[in-house]
Design an enzyme around this catalytic site. Structure first.
Site, PDB file in Angstrom:
ATOM      1  N   LYS A 111       0.856  -1.184   0.000  1.00 42.32           N
ATOM      2  CA  LYS A 111       0.000   0.000   0.000  1.00 42.32           C
ATOM      3  C   LYS A 111       0.893   1.234   0.000  1.00 42.32           C
ATOM      4  O   LYS A 111       1.669   1.453   0.935  1.00 42.32           O
ATOM      5  CB  LYS A 111      -0.915   0.001   1.224  1.00 42.32           C
ATOM      6  N   LYS A 123      -2.241  -1.464  -3.709  1.00 43.71           N
ATOM      7  CA  LYS A 123      -3.074  -0.267  -3.669  1.00 43.71           C
ATOM      8  C   LYS A 123      -2.181   0.961  -3.770  1.00 43.71           C
ATOM      9  O   LYS A 123      -1.201   1.052  -3.022  1.00 43.71           O
ATOM     10  CB  LYS A 123      -3.864  -0.230  -2.356  1.00 43.71           C
TER      11      LYS A 123
END
Length: 330
Positions: A198, A251
Site C-alpha cells: 500500500k 493499492k
C-alpha cells in the site's frame, strides 16, 4: 510480397475477437466498497465521488442485496464512527459501526462475502492508523502497541460475521499478530487479505472525504510505501506470506500495474488490486464533462488490472461494471 502473418485476421469481427480474447473480465472479479455510518435511512452523497454514499446500516443492507443480485460476490466495509478517540474504540468495540453493518448484511444476504477493512485511521482523533508518540507531530505511529489494537479489531470483526479480514495499516508484523489473534479466538478458518503493498499515494484524496479519515497533522509516509519503490513491495509481500496472509493487495492500482504484475509473478496467492477513489473520481469527472465514454474507459481499465495479474478488483465502479458486463453477455 504480402506478409505471411496477418494478425488482423483474428480481429475481423466482434465474435472473432471474443473467441481469441486473452483476458476476460467477469463480475466474479469485482468487490464493491461501502461506507457505513450511524443512524437510519441515511444516504449521504460523497461530493468528491459521484455515485458513492455514506450509508446507514439499513441502507448498507439494501445495497448489499442489490450487489448480490448483480452477481458481485463480495463487498468491503469501511466505518465512520459517531465519536473518535485515541484508542480507536469504534474499530474494535462489539457495537462498532462495521460490526453492526457486517452482522446485518450476513443476516440479510448470507451468500454475500463480507470483507472488513481492518484499520484504525477512521476511528482515531488524529486520523493516523494507530498509537502515536504524543511528542512526535510527524505522524509516526508506534508500531508494536498498534498491533494489539489491530488484533482486537480483527477478532471483533470476525465475531460479527465478517468473512475476510483485510488489514490496511501497513504496520510491521500486522499479519502475524492478526493471524495469532484470530486463531486464538477460534477463527482459524477466517482468511486474511493483506494490503501487502500500500503506497503513500495522492490518489486517496476522495476516499478521505468518504471515510472522514484525513490525518489531522503530518502524513502517512512513515508507514505507507514510497511510490518510487518496487523491490520493497516484493519484500513486504514475502513477509506477509511468511506471516500467514491468504491473499495480497496492491493499492492503488492504476499507477502501480507494474507492481501488480511483479507481485503476481512472485506468489501463488490470489492478488487483489484496489481501484482507488482518485482513479474513480477522475473517470467520473471526465465522463460528467463529456470528455470520455465512461463505460468503455471503465471496462478497459478494469480489464487492464486483470491483464496485469489481478485476480480480484476492488472498485467503486463495481455495480455499473456488473450491469455493463451483463448487457454485453445478453
Amino acid at each position: 510480397m504480402f506478409p505471411t502473418h496477418r494478425p488482423r485476421r483474428l480481429r475481423s469481427g466482434a465474435t472473432m475477437r471474443r473467441l481469441v480474447r486473452e483476458t476476460v473480465l467477469t463480475v466474479n472479479d469485482l468487490i464493491y466498497p461501502l461506507f457505513a455510518v450511524p443512524g437510519a435511512s441515511i444516504a449521504q452523497p460523497v461530493k468528491s465521488m459521484p455515485g458513492v454514499y455514506q450509508l446507514s446500516v439499513d441502507k448498507i443492507v439494501e445495497e448489499a442485496k442489490a450487489v448480490y443480485d448483480l452477481g458481485i460476490p463480495a463487498i468491503i466495509l469501511f466505518g465512520i464512527p459517531e465519536t473518535k478517540d485515541l484508542e480507536a474504540t469504534g474499530a474494535w468495540h462489539d457495537c462498532g459501526i462495521v460490526q453492526k453493518a457486517a452482522a446485518a448484511v450476513k443476516q440479510a444476504v448470507p451468500g454475500l462475502i463480507v470483507i472488513a477493512d481492518t484499520c484504525l485511521c477512521e476511528y482515531t482523533r488524529h486520523g493516523h492508523c494507530g498509537y502515536l508518540d504524543v511528542n512526535d507531530l510527524s505522524g509516526r505511529v508506534l508500531n508494536d502497541p498498534t498491533l494489539a489494537l489491530l488484533q482486537k479489531t480483527a477478532v471483533s470483526q470476525a465475531q460479527a460475521g465478517v468473512d475476510i479480514i483485510a488489514p490496511s495499516g501497513m504496520m510491521d508484523g500486522f499479519v502475524q499478530a492478526i493471524r495469532a489473534g484470530l486463531d486464538d479466538a477460534g477463527f482459524a478458518e477466517t482468511p486474511i487479505l493483506s494490503y501487502a503493498a500500500k503506497y503513500a499515494s495522492a490518489y486517496y484524496g476522495p476516499f478521505r472525504d468518504a471515510a472522514d479519515s484525513a490525518p489531522q497533522f503530518g502524513d502517512r509516509r512513515t508507514y505507507q510505501m514510497d511510490p518510487g519503490n518496487a523491490r520493497e513491495a516484493l519484500k513486504e509481500v514475502e513477509l506477509d506470506i511468511a506471516e500467514g496472509a491468504d491473499m495480497l493487495m496492491v493499492k492503488p492500482a492504476l499507477a502501480y500495474m507494474d507492481i501488480i504484475w511483479q507481485v503476481k509473478q512472485a506468489t501463488r496467492l490470489p492478488v487483489a488490486a484496489y481501484n482507488v477513489s482518485g482513479e474513480y473520481s477522475m473517470v467520473k469527472a471526465a465522463a460528467l464533462n463529456g470528455w470520455i465514454d465512461e463505460k468503455q474507459v471503465v471496462i478497459e481499465t478494469l480489464t487492464s488490472f486483470k491483464r496485469a495479474g489481478a485476480d480480484l478488483i476492488l472498485t467503486y465502479h463495481a455495480k455499473e461494471a456488473a450491469q455493463w458486463l451483463a448487457q454485453a453477455g445478453d
